[in-house]
Design a protein around this motif. Structure first.
Motif, mmCIF file in Angstrom:
data_model
loop_
_atom_site.group_PDB
_atom_site.id
_atom_site.type_symbol
_atom_site.label_atom_id
_atom_site.label_comp_id
_atom_site.label_asym_id
_atom_site.label_seq_id
_atom_site.Cartn_x
_atom_site.Cartn_y
_atom_site.Cartn_z
ATOM 1 N N PHE A 74 0.824 -1.206 0.000
ATOM 2 C CA PHE A 74 0.000 0.000 0.000
ATOM 3 C C PHE A 74 0.862 1.260 0.000
ATOM 4 C CE2 PHE A 74 -1.735 3.364 2.781
ATOM 5 C CZ PHE A 74 -2.762 3.815 1.970
ATOM 6 N N LEU A 75 1.835 1.336 0.906
ATOM 7 C CA LEU A 75 2.624 2.560 1.044
ATOM 8 C C LEU A 75 3.464 2.832 -0.198
ATOM 9 C CD1 LEU A 75 3.793 2.272 4.766
ATOM 10 C CD2 LEU A 75 2.185 3.949 3.826
ATOM 11 N N THR A 76 4.088 1.794 -0.752
ATOM 12 C CA THR A 76 4.906 2.018 -1.949
ATOM 13 C C THR A 76 4.027 2.398 -3.142
ATOM 14 O OG1 THR A 76 4.957 -0.387 -2.315
ATOM 15 C CG2 THR A 76 6.864 0.604 -1.229
ATOM 16 N N SER A 77 2.871 1.768 -3.255
ATOM 17 C CA SER A 77 1.953 2.123 -4.346
ATOM 18 C C SER A 77 1.459 3.558 -4.191
ATOM 19 C CB SER A 77 0.752 1.169 -4.366
ATOM 20 O OG SER A 77 1.149 -0.152 -4.625
ATOM 21 N N LYS A 78 1.029 3.891 -2.991
ATOM 22 C CA LYS A 78 0.511 5.239 -2.726
ATOM 23 C C LYS A 78 1.529 6.309 -3.107
ATOM 24 C CE LYS A 78 -1.050 8.177 1.093
ATOM 25 N NZ LYS A 78 -1.212 8.297 2.565
ATOM 26 N N THR A 79 2.798 6.038 -2.815
ATOM 27 C CA THR A 79 3.840 7.021 -3.076
ATOM 28 C C THR A 79 4.229 7.069 -4.550
ATOM 29 O OG1 THR A 79 4.672 6.554 -0.848
ATOM 30 C CG2 THR A 79 6.105 7.815 -2.302
ATOM 31 N N CYS A 80 4.183 5.925 -5.212
ATOM 32 C CA CYS A 80 4.614 5.876 -6.620
ATOM 33 C C CYS A 80 3.536 6.324 -7.600
ATOM 34 C CB CYS A 80 5.056 4.454 -6.979
ATOM 35 S SG CYS A 80 6.639 3.973 -6.245
ATOM 36 N N ILE A 81 2.273 6.142 -7.268
ATOM 37 C CA ILE A 81 1.198 6.429 -8.227
ATOM 38 C C ILE A 81 1.242 7.873 -8.748
ATOM 39 C CG2 ILE A 81 -1.313 6.732 -8.395
ATOM 40 C CD1 ILE A 81 -1.563 4.030 -6.876
ATOM 41 N N THR B 67 -3.469 -14.853 4.471
ATOM 42 C CA THR B 67 -4.311 -13.661 4.566
ATOM 43 C C THR B 67 -3.684 -12.494 3.806
ATOM 44 O OG1 THR B 67 -5.199 -14.354 6.707
ATOM 45 C CG2 THR B 67 -5.347 -12.011 6.170
ATOM 46 N N ALA B 68 -2.384 -12.288 4.009
ATOM 47 C CA ALA B 68 -1.700 -11.184 3.332
ATOM 48 C C ALA B 68 -1.701 -11.368 1.818
ATOM 49 C CB ALA B 68 -0.262 -11.071 3.850
ATOM 50 N N LYS B 69 -1.390 -12.578 1.368
ATOM 51 C CA LYS B 69 -1.298 -12.811 -0.074
ATOM 52 C C LYS B 69 -2.669 -12.734 -0.740
ATOM 53 C CE LYS B 69 3.171 -13.375 -0.324
ATOM 54 N NZ LYS B 69 4.001 -12.292 -0.883
ATOM 55 N N HIS B 70 -3.724 -13.158 -0.054
ATOM 56 C CA HIS B 70 -5.069 -12.942 -0.585
ATOM 57 C C HIS B 70 -5.370 -11.447 -0.681
ATOM 58 C CE1 HIS B 70 -5.948 -17.211 -0.241
ATOM 59 N NE2 HIS B 70 -7.206 -17.010 -0.598
ATOM 60 N N LEU C 5 -6.075 -5.436 -3.414
ATOM 61 C CA LEU C 5 -5.425 -4.134 -3.583
ATOM 62 C C LEU C 5 -5.038 -3.906 -5.036
ATOM 63 C CD1 LEU C 5 -4.270 -1.538 -2.409
ATOM 64 C CD2 LEU C 5 -2.185 -2.822 -1.811
ATOM 65 N N ALA C 6 -4.486 -4.927 -5.687
ATOM 66 C CA ALA C 6 -4.095 -4.773 -7.091
ATOM 67 C C ALA C 6 -5.297 -4.469 -7.964
ATOM 68 C CB ALA C 6 -3.389 -6.037 -7.584
ATOM 69 N N ARG C 7 -6.408 -5.114 -7.706
ATOM 70 C CA ARG C 7 -7.593 -4.901 -8.535
ATOM 71 C C ARG C 7 -8.161 -3.497 -8.352
ATOM 72 N NH1 ARG C 7 -9.460 -10.993 -6.874
ATOM 73 N NH2 ARG C 7 -8.317 -12.063 -8.536
ATOM 74 N N VAL C 8 -8.117 -2.983 -7.130
ATOM 75 C CA VAL C 8 -8.567 -1.609 -6.906
ATOM 76 C C VAL C 8 -7.654 -0.622 -7.633
ATOM 77 C CG1 VAL C 8 -8.874 0.199 -5.175
ATOM 78 C CG2 VAL C 8 -9.720 -2.114 -4.715
ATOM 79 N N ILE C 9 -6.349 -0.831 -7.539
ATOM 80 C CA ILE C 9 -5.414 0.065 -8.225
ATOM 81 C C ILE C 9 -5.617 -0.011 -9.738
ATOM 82 C CG2 ILE C 9 -2.970 0.490 -8.720
ATOM 83 C CD1 ILE C 9 -2.391 -0.405 -5.821
ATOM 84 N N THR D 9 -4.134 -5.992 -17.062
ATOM 85 C CA THR D 9 -4.189 -5.325 -15.760
ATOM 86 C C THR D 9 -5.232 -5.998 -14.887
ATOM 87 O OG1 THR D 9 -4.234 -3.153 -14.673
ATOM 88 C CG2 THR D 9 -5.919 -3.555 -16.357
ATOM 89 N N GLY D 10 -5.031 -5.902 -13.591
ATOM 90 C CA GLY D 10 -5.939 -6.529 -12.637
ATOM 91 C C GLY D 10 -5.869 -8.040 -12.635
ATOM 92 N N GLN D 11 -4.743 -8.587 -13.100
ATOM 93 C CA GLN D 11 -4.617 -10.026 -13.265
ATOM 94 C C GLN D 11 -3.652 -10.622 -12.230
ATOM 95 O OE1 GLN D 11 -6.684 -11.525 -15.564
ATOM 96 N NE2 GLN D 11 -7.382 -9.385 -15.625
ATOM 97 N N ALA D 12 -3.832 -11.911 -11.987
ATOM 98 C CA ALA D 12 -2.916 -12.665 -11.140
ATOM 99 C C ALA D 12 -2.500 -13.912 -11.905
ATOM 100 C CB ALA D 12 -3.585 -13.050 -9.830
ATOM 101 N N LEU D 13 -1.191 -14.111 -12.046
ATOM 102 C CA LEU D 13 -0.680 -15.214 -12.853
ATOM 103 C C LEU D 13 0.131 -16.171 -11.991
ATOM 104 C CD1 LEU D 13 -0.305 -16.489 -15.645
ATOM 105 C CD2 LEU D 13 1.685 -14.998 -15.962
ATOM 106 N N ASN D 14 -0.301 -17.448 -11.980
ATOM 107 C CA ASN D 14 0.452 -18.468 -11.260
ATOM 108 C C ASN D 14 1.714 -18.843 -12.028
ATOM 109 O OD1 ASN D 14 -1.582 -18.553 -9.387
ATOM 110 N ND2 ASN D 14 -2.321 -20.582 -9.930
ATOM 111 N N VAL D 15 2.810 -18.969 -11.315
ATOM 112 C CA VAL D 15 4.083 -19.434 -11.857
ATOM 113 C C VAL D 15 4.501 -20.572 -10.937
ATOM 114 C CG1 VAL D 15 6.379 -18.746 -12.662
ATOM 115 C CG2 VAL D 15 4.554 -17.040 -12.461
#
Length: 262
Positions: free
Chosen positions: A121-128, A159-162, A167-171, A249-255
């Motif tokens: 959150f903090l890094t995104s907020k600052t970089c956006i 919990t964190a990874k979910h 957060l990514a989808r909102v951004i 955008t708004g995607q999650a890719l399994n590797v």
């Protein structure tokens, strides 16, 4: 379609080792300017010097505790001063702590969530705002197959990874009009020091051998019983960073060698 990171300004957190370092190296190899953001300035500087020597891009070291808003703001300001802006953020810094829920120390729960979620959150907020000024950008969160799955002993991590997915989808929704994309990479088990540490811990907690932890717990759902590599993850991070449109955008890719095919 051309995917190019040449002369792009990138920040990778937790980049002095493991997955973060591999991503930073991939970006520098593509000609990008990369900030190696890590808790320790000396470790960040050492990696930055090594990657710059290889080129063709360049790197600088930036001391950053991603849970400290002042440090995040100061670190991003240093990157902007050095590189002229921010085009790509990879929020990769993370830790792992394992306990059954009823034995999970609340302080450890809060520490893990702060690094993974507050850090993103903090890094995104600052970089956006800097990305808006550049006409777009790419934000990449380091999720996990545990962004979609659950495993015993990992309540805080799961919990964190979910949470990173949300957060990514909102951004992605908020950033679309500004050309800002947000995506999540979801690796399987990558044999980094973080994972090496888990093997004996889980063996002790579950009362099984370390080999059983590897074969049954970590790799049991893969198609080939293989660990994901840092290079695998770095290639996906390159695609997410360099992809030129909002189509991705708004995607999650399994590797993950087939573990969880959602």
């Amino acid at each position: 379609m051309t995917m190019n990171l040449k002369d792009k300004s990138c920040i990778v957190t937790g980049a002095a080792s493991g997955i973060g370092r591999a991503i930073a190296e991939r970006y520098v190899r593509a000609g990008a300017s990369v900030a190696i953001a890590d808790l320790r300035q000396d470790a960040a500087d050492a990696v930055a010097a090594e990657l710059t020597a290889k080129g063709p891009g360049r790197a600088i070291g930036v001391a950053m505790d991603v849970t400290d808003e002042d440090q995040v703001n100061a670190g991003v300001a240093r990157v902007v001063a050095a590189f002229g802006g921010v085009d790509v953020l990879v929020s990769n810094a993370g830790i792992q702590i394992v306990h059954p829920v009823e034995e999970f120390p609340f302080a450890d729960w809060k520490k893990l969530l702060a690094i993974h979620l507050d850090g993103a959150f903090l890094t995104s907020k600052t970089c956006i705002p800097h990305m808006k000024a550049r006409g777009g950008g790419s934000i990449i969160f380091m999720g996990s197959v545990h962004s979609r799955e659950a495993s015993p002993l990992k309540s805080a991590y799961v919990t964190a990874k979910h949470g990173l997915l949300g957060l990514a989808r909102v951004i992605a929704k908020e950033g679309g009009a500004y050309g800002i994309r947000a995506n999540v990479i979801c690796p399987g088990f990558v044999r980094t020091p973080l994972v090496e540490k888990q093997i004996p811990e889980q063996a002790a907690e579950l009362g099984i051998s370390e080999q059983e932890v590897i074969e049954r717990i970590m790799l049991g759902e893969t198609v080939d019983k293989e660990f994901t590599t840092v290079e695998d993850v770095a290639e996906v991070a390159f695609v997410f960073a360099a992809f030129p449109t909002n189509a991705l955008t708004g995607q999650a890719l399994n590797v993950s060698h087939g573990w969880n095919m959602a």
